[in-house]
Scaffold this active site. Structure first.
Site, PDB file in Angstrom:
ATOM      1  N   TYR A 254       0.863  -1.189   0.000  1.00 35.81           N
ATOM      2  CA  TYR A 254       0.000   0.000   0.000  1.00 35.81           C
ATOM      3  C   TYR A 254       0.897   1.236   0.000  1.00 35.81           C
ATOM      4  O   TYR A 254       1.475   1.603   1.019  1.00 35.81           O
ATOM      5  CB  TYR A 254      -0.898  -0.059   1.242  1.00 35.81           C
ATOM      6  CG  TYR A 254      -1.929   1.036   1.432  1.00 35.81           C
ATOM      7  CD1 TYR A 254      -2.076   2.104   0.542  1.00 35.81           C
ATOM      8  CD2 TYR A 254      -2.793   1.003   2.528  1.00 35.81           C
ATOM      9  CE1 TYR A 254      -3.033   3.082   0.738  1.00 35.81           C
ATOM     10  CE2 TYR A 254      -3.757   1.986   2.737  1.00 35.81           C
ATOM     11  CZ  TYR A 254      -3.858   3.026   1.839  1.00 35.81           C
ATOM     12  OH  TYR A 254      -4.807   4.000   2.053  1.00 35.81           O
TER      13      TYR A 254
ATOM     14  N   LYS B 276      -1.429  -1.086  -4.064  1.00 34.28           N
ATOM     15  CA  LYS B 276      -2.476  -0.069  -3.942  1.00 34.28           C
ATOM     16  C   LYS B 276      -1.744   1.249  -3.984  1.00 34.28           C
ATOM     17  O   LYS B 276      -0.969   1.568  -3.084  1.00 34.28           O
ATOM     18  CB  LYS B 276      -3.252  -0.227  -2.640  1.00 34.28           C
ATOM     19  CG  LYS B 276      -4.185   0.928  -2.346  1.00 34.28           C
ATOM     20  CD  LYS B 276      -5.033   0.629  -1.140  1.00 34.28           C
ATOM     21  CE  LYS B 276      -5.697   1.817  -0.482  1.00 34.28           C
ATOM     22  NZ  LYS B 276      -5.891   3.031  -1.216  1.00 34.28           N
TER      23      LYS B 276
HETATM   24  C1  MN9 Z   1      -5.593  10.089   1.466  1.00 35.54           C
HETATM   25  C2  MN9 Z   1      -6.842   9.266   1.250  1.00 35.54           C
HETATM   26  O1  MN9 Z   1      -7.705   9.194   2.117  1.00 35.54           O
HETATM   27  N1  MN9 Z   1      -6.939   8.648   0.088  1.00 35.54           N
HETATM   28  C3  MN9 Z   1      -8.063   7.863  -0.262  1.00 35.54           C
HETATM   29  C4  MN9 Z   1      -7.613   6.475  -0.557  1.00 35.54           C
HETATM   30  O2  MN9 Z   1      -6.492   6.089  -0.629  1.00 35.54           O
HETATM   31  C5  MN9 Z   1      -8.801   8.433  -1.480  1.00 35.54           C
HETATM   32  O3  MN9 Z   1      -9.935   7.645  -1.690  1.00 35.54           O
HETATM   33  C6  MN9 Z   1      -9.190   9.891  -1.308  1.00 35.54           C
HETATM   34  O4  MN9 Z   1      -9.961  10.018  -0.126  1.00 35.54           O
HETATM   35  C7  MN9 Z   1     -10.014  10.424  -2.481  1.00 35.54           C
HETATM   36  O5  MN9 Z   1      -9.299  10.247  -3.653  1.00 35.54           O
HETATM   37  C8  MN9 Z   1     -10.380  11.878  -2.316  1.00 35.54           C
HETATM   38  O6  MN9 Z   1      -9.250  12.699  -2.401  1.00 35.54           O
HETATM   39  C1  PYR Z   2      -9.633   4.709   0.893  1.00 31.02           C
HETATM   40  C2  PYR Z   2      -8.592   3.744   1.104  1.00 31.02           C
HETATM   41  O1  PYR Z   2      -8.054   3.288   0.180  1.00 31.02           O
HETATM   42  C3  PYR Z   2      -8.272   3.382   2.448  1.00 31.02           C
HETATM   43  O2  PYR Z   2      -9.124   3.567   3.300  1.00 31.02           O
HETATM   44  O3  PYR Z   2      -7.155   2.930   2.726  1.00 31.02           O
END
Ligand code: MN9
Ligand code: PYR
Length: 302
Positions: A125, A155
């Protein structure tokens, strides 16, 4: 009160049904950023994982558990537990306090965690903005399968599409999963070869995002772009109000009707003003089903 500080395990089953039926989401990433996995105790993380795997049985395709932690031992315990309960995979972020200073050190850490669940697909990740570990994903992937036989993919939660593109380009023969994690840029990542998406907004824009994925599949790029722009209008709006995990939780409660509760400290509950504004925007974009603004609504996105 105390109830606000404890996890409400009892709504997870209901939430599985909501995601599958209302959002068309059939793969879950548990205890990551949005789930505040790093703010939970190890025993809470175990129970959350168990609940998702149990309630998701025969309903979800895949439940991947994030088992990253600062302590290698805790991470290994969680990895082993994920295997025991029958999860479909594990994911790990880079340790973020005492940090790996280069690619080899990071891989050595990941390898030790992966080895605790030798039968489970392993995902790295990559989320440099939150971990502070800026080692490029393309470097981490180089030779990783020789070191971690269960390595399954990545990821990728970063906006560096050069790095992402090179991850795909340099591993074309390997059938890795390239899961993109910046929801507002997913279409660009699909063009680069993303094979999936993991993100917070799919909790409430899953259906909309699936429409974009379907348009992309049938090579209807102008319609895919319209969908992406609609999603961007919402994300851009909330980003300007101040958007993070707390705000995501408030929107998830609003759209699903299932109480997500407040976040845990150090996060603070989203303000009423934020939630009201976000709701108005969701309605004007037609992202909430009961829309009374339809006539003359230039912004509507359906
Ligand atoms: C930093 C963070 O929370 N990233 C999320 C997942 O990795 C994303 O889903 C973001 O929330 C999304 O892209 C909105 O900026
Ligand atoms: C949004 C997402 O990828 C996480 O919750 O880690």
């Amino acid at each position: 009160g105390k109830w606000e500080r404890e996890i409400n395990f009892s709504v997870i089953g209901q939430y599985v049904d909501y995601l599958v039926k209302e959002q068309g989401v059939k793969n879950i990433f548990v205890n990551g950023t949005t789930g505040e996995g790093l703010s939970l105790s190890i025993s809470e993380r175990r129970r959350v994982a168990e609940e998702w795997v149990t309630k998701g049985r025969n309903k979800l395709d895949q439940v991947v558990i994030h088992v990253g932690a600062l302590s290698l031992k805790e991470s290994q315990e969680l990895a082993q537990h994920a295997a025991e309960i029958g999860a479909d995979g594990i994911a790990v972020i880079a340790p973020f306090f005492l940090k790996p200073w280069n690619k080899d050190v990071l891989i050595n850490f990941l390898k030790e965690v992966a080895a605790a669940a030798p039968a489970l697909p392993f995902y790295y990740y990559h989320i440099p903005a939150l971990t502070g570990v800026k080692i490029r994903a393309e470097e981490v992937l180089d030779g990783i399968q020789e070191k971690i036989p269960t390595f399954q993919g990545l990821k990728f939660s970063d906006t560096d599409l050069l790095d992402f593109g090179q991850c795909v380009d340099q591993n074309r023969q390997r059938q890795f999963a390239f899961l993109f994690g910046v929801d507002e840029q997913l279409l660009s990542a699909l063009v680069m070869g993303a094979t999936g998406a993991v993100g917070s907004t799919y909790n409430y824009l899953g259906k909309k995002t699936n429409q974009m994925l379907e348009a992309f599949e049938r090579k209807d790029f102008s319609s895919a772009l319209n969908h992406q722009f609609c999603i961007q209008r919402f994300i851009n709006f909330v980003v300007k109000l101040g958007f993070g995990v707390s705000q995501t939780k408030a929107i998830m409660t609003l759209v699903s009707g299932i109480p997500m509760g407040p976040p845990r400290l150090p996060l603070q509950k989203a303000s009423r003003e934020f939630t009201d504004n976000a709701e108005a925007k969701l309605r004007s974009l037609d992202f909430l089903s009961f829309n009374d603004l339809k006539d003359g609504n230039l912004e509507a996105c359906s």
